[in-house]
Design a protein around this motif. Structure first.
Motif, PDB file in Angstrom:
ATOM      1  N   ILE A 112       4.242  -5.563   6.541  1.00 45.04           N
ATOM      2  CA  ILE A 112       3.676  -5.674   8.269  1.00 45.04           C
ATOM      3  C   ILE A 112       4.233  -4.009   8.554  1.00 45.04           C
ATOM      4  CG2 ILE A 112       3.801  -6.322  10.613  1.00 45.04           C
ATOM      5  CD1 ILE A 112       1.943  -7.596   8.938  1.00 45.04           C
ATOM      6  N   ILE A 113       5.276  -3.848   8.427  1.00 46.82           N
ATOM      7  CA  ILE A 113       6.022  -2.475   8.993  1.00 46.82           C
ATOM      8  C   ILE A 113       5.479  -1.256   8.210  1.00 46.82           C
ATOM      9  CG2 ILE A 113       8.425  -1.203   9.201  1.00 46.82           C
ATOM     10  CD1 ILE A 113       9.506  -4.047   9.696  1.00 46.82           C
ATOM     11  N   PHE A 114       5.650  -1.385   6.920  1.00 49.64           N
ATOM     12  CA  PHE A 114       5.249  -0.389   6.178  1.00 49.64           C
ATOM     13  C   PHE A 114       3.946  -0.113   5.465  1.00 49.64           C
ATOM     14  CE2 PHE A 114       9.809  -0.827   5.670  1.00 49.64           C
ATOM     15  CZ  PHE A 114      10.374   0.460   6.326  1.00 49.64           C
ATOM     16  N   GLY A 115       3.068  -1.298   5.474  1.00 46.27           N
ATOM     17  CA  GLY A 115       1.777  -1.363   5.039  1.00 46.27           C
ATOM     18  C   GLY A 115       1.833  -2.049   3.768  1.00 46.27           C
ATOM     19  N   GLY A 116       0.670  -2.531   3.337  1.00 45.40           N
ATOM     20  CA  GLY A 116       0.672  -3.337   1.742  1.00 45.40           C
ATOM     21  C   GLY A 116       0.413  -2.570   0.838  1.00 45.40           C
ATOM     22  N   LYS A 117       0.311  -1.318   0.852  1.00 46.41           N
ATOM     23  CA  LYS A 117      -0.546  -0.486  -0.316  1.00 46.41           C
ATOM     24  C   LYS A 117       0.875   0.537  -0.727  1.00 46.41           C
ATOM     25  CE  LYS A 117      -5.299  -0.870   1.027  1.00 46.41           C
ATOM     26  NZ  LYS A 117      -6.302  -0.277   1.495  1.00 46.41           N
ATOM     27  N   LEU A 118       0.814   0.929  -1.967  1.00 47.32           N
ATOM     28  CA  LEU A 118       1.564   1.976  -2.637  1.00 47.32           C
ATOM     29  C   LEU A 118       0.539   3.075  -2.850  1.00 47.32           C
ATOM     30  CD1 LEU A 118       3.823   0.028  -4.906  1.00 47.32           C
ATOM     31  CD2 LEU A 118       4.440   1.060  -2.783  1.00 47.32           C
ATOM     32  N   ARG A 119       0.816   4.241  -2.191  1.00 45.64           N
ATOM     33  CA  ARG A 119      -0.062   5.409  -2.697  1.00 45.64           C
ATOM     34  C   ARG A 119       0.602   6.263  -3.664  1.00 45.64           C
ATOM     35  NH1 ARG A 119       0.027   3.457   2.451  1.00 45.64           N
ATOM     36  NH2 ARG A 119      -1.971   2.917   3.693  1.00 45.64           N
ATOM     37  N   ARG A 120       1.521   5.938  -4.269  1.00 42.88           N
ATOM     38  CA  ARG A 120       1.900   6.672  -5.312  1.00 42.88           C
ATOM     39  C   ARG A 120       1.084   6.491  -6.591  1.00 42.88           C
ATOM     40  NH1 ARG A 120       2.950   9.135  -1.323  1.00 42.88           N
ATOM     41  NH2 ARG A 120       4.949   9.601  -0.457  1.00 42.88           N
ATOM     42  N   ARG A 121       1.072   7.611  -7.533  1.00 45.86           N
ATOM     43  CA  ARG A 121       0.279   7.385  -8.633  1.00 45.86           C
ATOM     44  C   ARG A 121       1.031   6.645  -9.545  1.00 45.86           C
ATOM     45  NH1 ARG A 121      -3.598  11.782 -10.865  1.00 45.86           N
ATOM     46  NH2 ARG A 121      -4.713  10.965  -9.145  1.00 45.86           N
ATOM     47  N   PHE A 122       2.368   7.318  -9.931  1.00 48.65           N
ATOM     48  CA  PHE A 122       3.352   7.159 -11.196  1.00 48.65           C
ATOM     49  C   PHE A 122       4.172   5.979 -10.839  1.00 48.65           C
ATOM     50  CE2 PHE A 122       1.997  11.369 -11.661  1.00 48.65           C
ATOM     51  CZ  PHE A 122       1.342  11.315 -12.744  1.00 48.65           C
ATOM     52  N   PHE A 123       4.544   5.139 -11.619  1.00 52.40           N
ATOM     53  CA  PHE A 123       5.535   3.947 -11.191  1.00 52.40           C
ATOM     54  C   PHE A 123       6.720   4.192 -10.952  1.00 52.40           C
ATOM     55  CE2 PHE A 123       8.466   1.004 -12.785  1.00 52.40           C
ATOM     56  CZ  PHE A 123       8.205  -0.236 -12.202  1.00 52.40           C
ATOM     57  N   ASP A 124       7.463   5.433 -11.502  1.00 54.42           N
ATOM     58  CA  ASP A 124       8.767   5.863 -11.084  1.00 54.42           C
ATOM     59  C   ASP A 124       8.690   6.207  -9.377  1.00 54.42           C
ATOM     60  OD1 ASP A 124       9.873   5.349 -13.405  1.00 54.42           O
ATOM     61  OD2 ASP A 124       9.645   7.522 -14.098  1.00 54.42           O
ATOM     62  N   ASN A 125       7.565   6.837  -9.134  1.00 56.53           N
ATOM     63  CA  ASN A 125       7.663   7.417  -7.607  1.00 56.53           C
ATOM     64  C   ASN A 125       7.021   6.132  -6.682  1.00 56.53           C
ATOM     65  OD1 ASN A 125       7.648  10.010  -8.700  1.00 56.53           O
ATOM     66  ND2 ASN A 125       5.531  10.445  -8.391  1.00 56.53           N
ATOM     67  N   GLN A 126       6.388   5.011  -7.262  1.00 56.39           N
ATOM     68  CA  GLN A 126       6.347   3.692  -6.394  1.00 56.39           C
ATOM     69  C   GLN A 126       7.841   3.110  -6.009  1.00 56.39           C
ATOM     70  OE1 GLN A 126       3.241   1.666  -8.821  1.00 56.39           O
ATOM     71  NE2 GLN A 126       1.849   2.816  -8.338  1.00 56.39           N
ATOM     72  N   ALA A 127       8.376   3.210  -7.309  1.00 53.35           N
ATOM     73  CA  ALA A 127       9.674   2.336  -7.218  1.00 53.35           C
ATOM     74  C   ALA A 127      10.708   3.091  -6.389  1.00 53.35           C
ATOM     75  CB  ALA A 127      10.566   2.301  -8.699  1.00 53.35           C
TER      76      ALA A 127
END
Length: 121
Positions: free
Chosen positions: A80-95
């Motif tokens: 809810i606070i940050f949104g439900g999607k990850l907008r980074r392409r690479f796994f390390d950046n998502q982490a």
């Protein structure tokens, strides 16, 4: 295959995976196998028997079901606070992004808690 919770199919699928089902029984659930038979009771019946013995609230504490609820609440807050999607392409950046979001959420929770201290009489 999608299986509804609190059904024998669901319990069987979970036990085939080598796990123990922690599913609260429905309010109108009935025991399927009688305890006087020589066979081991079905896990669904075991849960229902224990709920009937100690009550639903105590069963949830014993089985650890409340921890599931706490984790679902935390994930709901994060989405809810940050949104439900990850907008980074690479796994390390998502982490890294998720780590920073969790750190920010923990900080917000700590700031919202009152300071508690013992009052001497």
């Amino acid at each position: 295959m999608r299986v509804a919770p609190d059904t024998f199919d669901c319990y069987n699928t979970i036990s085939q995976a080598g796990a123990k089902a922690v599913i609260p029984p429905r309010s109108n659930a009935k025991i399927q196998q009688r305890t006087n038979s020589n066979t081991k009771p079905h896990p669904k019946d075991e849960n229902l028997l224990r709920v009937n013995q100690v009550g639903c609230k105590q069963w949830k504490q014993e089985s650890g079901y409340h921890r599931r609820s706490l984790s679902e609440t935390a994930m709901f807050q994060l989405k809810i606070i940050f949104g439900g999607k990850l907008r980074r392409r690479f796994f390390d950046n998502q982490a890294v992004k998720l780590f920073l979001q969790c750190a920010a959420l923990n900080r917000m929770i700590q700031l919202g808690k009152p300071d508690s201290y013992k009052v001497e009489k």
